[in-house]
Design a protein around this motif. Structure first.
Motif, mmCIF file in Angstrom:
data_model
loop_
_atom_site.group_PDB
_atom_site.id
_atom_site.type_symbol
_atom_site.label_atom_id
_atom_site.label_comp_id
_atom_site.label_asym_id
_atom_site.label_seq_id
_atom_site.Cartn_x
_atom_site.Cartn_y
_atom_site.Cartn_z
ATOM 1 N N HIS A 175 0.812 -1.221 0.000
ATOM 2 C CA HIS A 175 0.000 0.000 0.000
ATOM 3 C C HIS A 175 0.848 1.274 0.000
ATOM 4 O O HIS A 175 0.318 2.369 -0.007
ATOM 5 N N VAL A 176 2.166 1.129 0.004
ATOM 6 C CA VAL A 176 3.075 2.279 0.014
ATOM 7 C C VAL A 176 3.515 2.573 -1.417
ATOM 8 O O VAL A 176 4.022 1.698 -2.121
ATOM 9 N N GLU A 177 3.293 3.795 -1.842
ATOM 10 C CA GLU A 177 3.723 4.194 -3.174
ATOM 11 C C GLU A 177 5.244 4.313 -3.188
ATOM 12 O O GLU A 177 5.861 4.698 -2.195
ATOM 13 N N LYS A 178 5.857 3.996 -4.290
ATOM 14 C CA LYS A 178 7.310 4.013 -4.458
ATOM 15 C C LYS A 178 8.007 3.076 -3.465
ATOM 16 O O LYS A 178 8.968 3.458 -2.807
ATOM 17 N N SER A 179 7.496 1.871 -3.353
ATOM 18 C CA SER A 179 8.115 0.888 -2.469
ATOM 19 C C SER A 179 8.757 -0.219 -3.294
ATOM 20 O O SER A 179 8.310 -0.522 -4.402
ATOM 21 N N PHE A 180 9.817 -0.804 -2.739
ATOM 22 C CA PHE A 180 10.566 -1.840 -3.425
ATOM 23 C C PHE A 180 10.917 -2.946 -2.451
ATOM 24 O O PHE A 180 11.138 -2.699 -1.275
ATOM 25 N N VAL A 181 11.004 -4.166 -2.973
ATOM 26 C CA VAL A 181 11.500 -5.299 -2.208
ATOM 27 C C VAL A 181 12.930 -5.545 -2.675
ATOM 28 O O VAL A 181 13.184 -5.685 -3.874
ATOM 29 N N VAL A 182 13.853 -5.569 -1.743
ATOM 30 C CA VAL A 182 15.252 -5.867 -2.036
ATOM 31 C C VAL A 182 15.482 -7.304 -1.592
ATOM 32 O O VAL A 182 15.421 -7.602 -0.403
ATOM 33 N N ALA A 183 15.707 -8.194 -2.555
ATOM 34 C CA ALA A 183 15.757 -9.625 -2.255
ATOM 35 C C ALA A 183 17.160 -10.194 -2.453
ATOM 36 O O ALA A 183 17.829 -9.913 -3.447
ATOM 37 N N ASP A 184 17.564 -11.005 -1.490
ATOM 38 C CA ASP A 184 18.818 -11.737 -1.563
ATOM 39 C C ASP A 184 18.571 -13.043 -2.319
ATOM 40 O O ASP A 184 17.451 -13.520 -2.407
ATOM 41 N N ASP A 185 19.607 -13.613 -2.860
ATOM 42 C CA ASP A 185 19.552 -14.915 -3.545
ATOM 43 C C ASP A 185 18.737 -14.899 -4.829
ATOM 44 O O ASP A 185 18.184 -15.924 -5.231
ATOM 45 N N ILE A 186 18.624 -13.740 -5.473
ATOM 46 C CA ILE A 186 18.052 -13.689 -6.823
ATOM 47 C C ILE A 186 19.071 -12.989 -7.711
ATOM 48 O O ILE A 186 19.872 -12.175 -7.248
ATOM 49 N N GLU A 187 19.071 -13.340 -8.991
ATOM 50 C CA GLU A 187 20.037 -12.759 -9.925
ATOM 51 C C GLU A 187 19.460 -11.600 -10.718
ATOM 52 O O GLU A 187 20.168 -10.662 -11.058
ATOM 53 N N ILE A 188 18.177 -11.688 -11.021
ATOM 54 C CA ILE A 188 17.538 -10.691 -11.877
ATOM 55 C C ILE A 188 16.295 -10.149 -11.187
ATOM 56 O O ILE A 188 15.516 -10.910 -10.622
ATOM 57 N N GLY A 189 16.123 -8.842 -11.224
ATOM 58 C CA GLY A 189 14.943 -8.235 -10.634
ATOM 59 C C GLY A 189 13.775 -8.232 -11.594
ATOM 60 O O GLY A 189 13.924 -8.438 -12.800
ATOM 61 N N TYR A 190 12.596 -7.995 -11.040
ATOM 62 C CA TYR A 190 11.380 -7.943 -11.843
ATOM 63 C C TYR A 190 10.385 -7.024 -11.149
ATOM 64 O O TYR A 190 10.143 -7.168 -9.950
ATOM 65 N N GLN A 191 9.827 -6.094 -11.903
ATOM 66 C CA GLN A 191 8.880 -5.106 -11.410
ATOM 67 C C GLN A 191 9.481 -4.349 -10.220
ATOM 68 O O GLN A 191 10.420 -3.604 -10.402
ATOM 69 N N HIS A 192 8.968 -4.520 -9.009
ATOM 70 C CA HIS A 192 9.459 -3.778 -7.848
ATOM 71 C C HIS A 192 10.342 -4.631 -6.955
ATOM 72 O O HIS A 192 10.481 -4.350 -5.767
ATOM 73 N N LYS A 193 10.959 -5.672 -7.502
ATOM 74 C CA LYS A 193 11.855 -6.544 -6.751
ATOM 75 C C LYS A 193 13.264 -6.388 -7.310
ATOM 76 O O LYS A 193 13.502 -6.624 -8.495
ATOM 77 N N ILE A 194 14.202 -5.961 -6.444
ATOM 78 C CA ILE A 194 15.563 -5.652 -6.855
ATOM 79 C C ILE A 194 16.526 -6.621 -6.168
ATOM 80 O O ILE A 194 16.421 -6.837 -4.959
ATOM 81 N N PRO A 195 17.488 -7.194 -6.908
ATOM 82 C CA PRO A 195 18.479 -8.056 -6.263
ATOM 83 C C PRO A 195 19.362 -7.264 -5.289
ATOM 84 O O PRO A 195 19.803 -6.152 -5.602
ATOM 85 N N LEU A 196 19.611 -7.836 -4.145
ATOM 86 C CA LEU A 196 20.419 -7.172 -3.121
ATOM 87 C C LEU A 196 21.834 -6.890 -3.602
ATOM 88 O O LEU A 196 22.407 -5.847 -3.299
ATOM 89 N N TRP A 197 22.406 -7.791 -4.378
ATOM 90 C CA TRP A 197 23.796 -7.644 -4.795
ATOM 91 C C TRP A 197 24.030 -6.396 -5.635
ATOM 92 O O TRP A 197 25.148 -5.857 -5.664
ATOM 93 N N LEU A 198 23.004 -5.921 -6.322
ATOM 94 C CA LEU A 198 23.168 -4.720 -7.146
ATOM 95 C C LEU A 198 23.552 -3.483 -6.337
ATOM 96 O O LEU A 198 24.232 -2.589 -6.830
ATOM 97 N N PHE A 199 23.133 -3.449 -5.084
ATOM 98 C CA PHE A 199 23.448 -2.296 -4.244
ATOM 99 C C PHE A 199 24.926 -2.241 -3.869
ATOM 100 O O PHE A 199 25.408 -1.220 -3.412
ATOM 101 N N GLY A 200 25.646 -3.333 -4.080
ATOM 102 C CA GLY A 200 27.086 -3.340 -3.841
ATOM 103 C C GLY A 200 27.839 -2.435 -4.800
ATOM 104 O O GLY A 200 28.951 -1.985 -4.494
ATOM 105 N N PHE A 201 27.263 -2.146 -5.950
ATOM 106 C CA PHE A 201 27.903 -1.268 -6.918
ATOM 107 C C PHE A 201 27.818 0.212 -6.532
ATOM 108 O O PHE A 201 28.444 1.050 -7.158
ATOM 109 N N LEU A 202 27.032 0.549 -5.552
ATOM 110 C CA LEU A 202 26.841 1.953 -5.173
ATOM 111 C C LEU A 202 27.972 2.489 -4.312
ATOM 112 O O LEU A 202 28.149 3.700 -4.209
ATOM 113 N N TYR A 203 28.713 1.617 -3.666
ATOM 114 C CA TYR A 203 29.721 2.078 -2.717
ATOM 115 C C TYR A 203 30.937 2.576 -3.417
ATOM 116 O O TYR A 203 31.450 2.034 -4.331
#
Length: 86
Positions: free
Chosen positions: A58-86
């Protein structure tokens, strides 16, 4: 049995610590009632590969950050991708 519960708890803490560490370099994070973290006007829920958006649906602009997935879909983002931000 308690060892399995301890490891599950530690895994969740490691996921959230990793996420917070990577994003706090960009902008200060805030805690929100729905979800785990807030960044600007976005809300993130961190979890494993089976984590659903039920908690933040019910929250607008919300995302699920999931571990143990390689590819994201819709509002689900792989956790490992955030490692590139540092």
């Amino acid at each position: 049995m308690w060892l399995i519960q301890l490891l599950n708890w530690m895994t969740g803490n490691m996921r959230e610590s990793f996420f917070a560490n990577q994003l706090s370099v960009i902008h200060p994070l805030r805690y929100v009632d729905d979800g785990d973290f807030g960044l600007l006007d976005h809300v993130f829920e961190v979890g494993g590969k089976n984590k659903t958006a039920k908690q933040v649906k019910h929250v607008e602009k919300s995302f699920v950050v999931a571990d143990d997935i390689e590819i994201g879909y819709q509002h689900k983002i792989p956790l490992w991708l955030f490692g590139f931000l540092y």
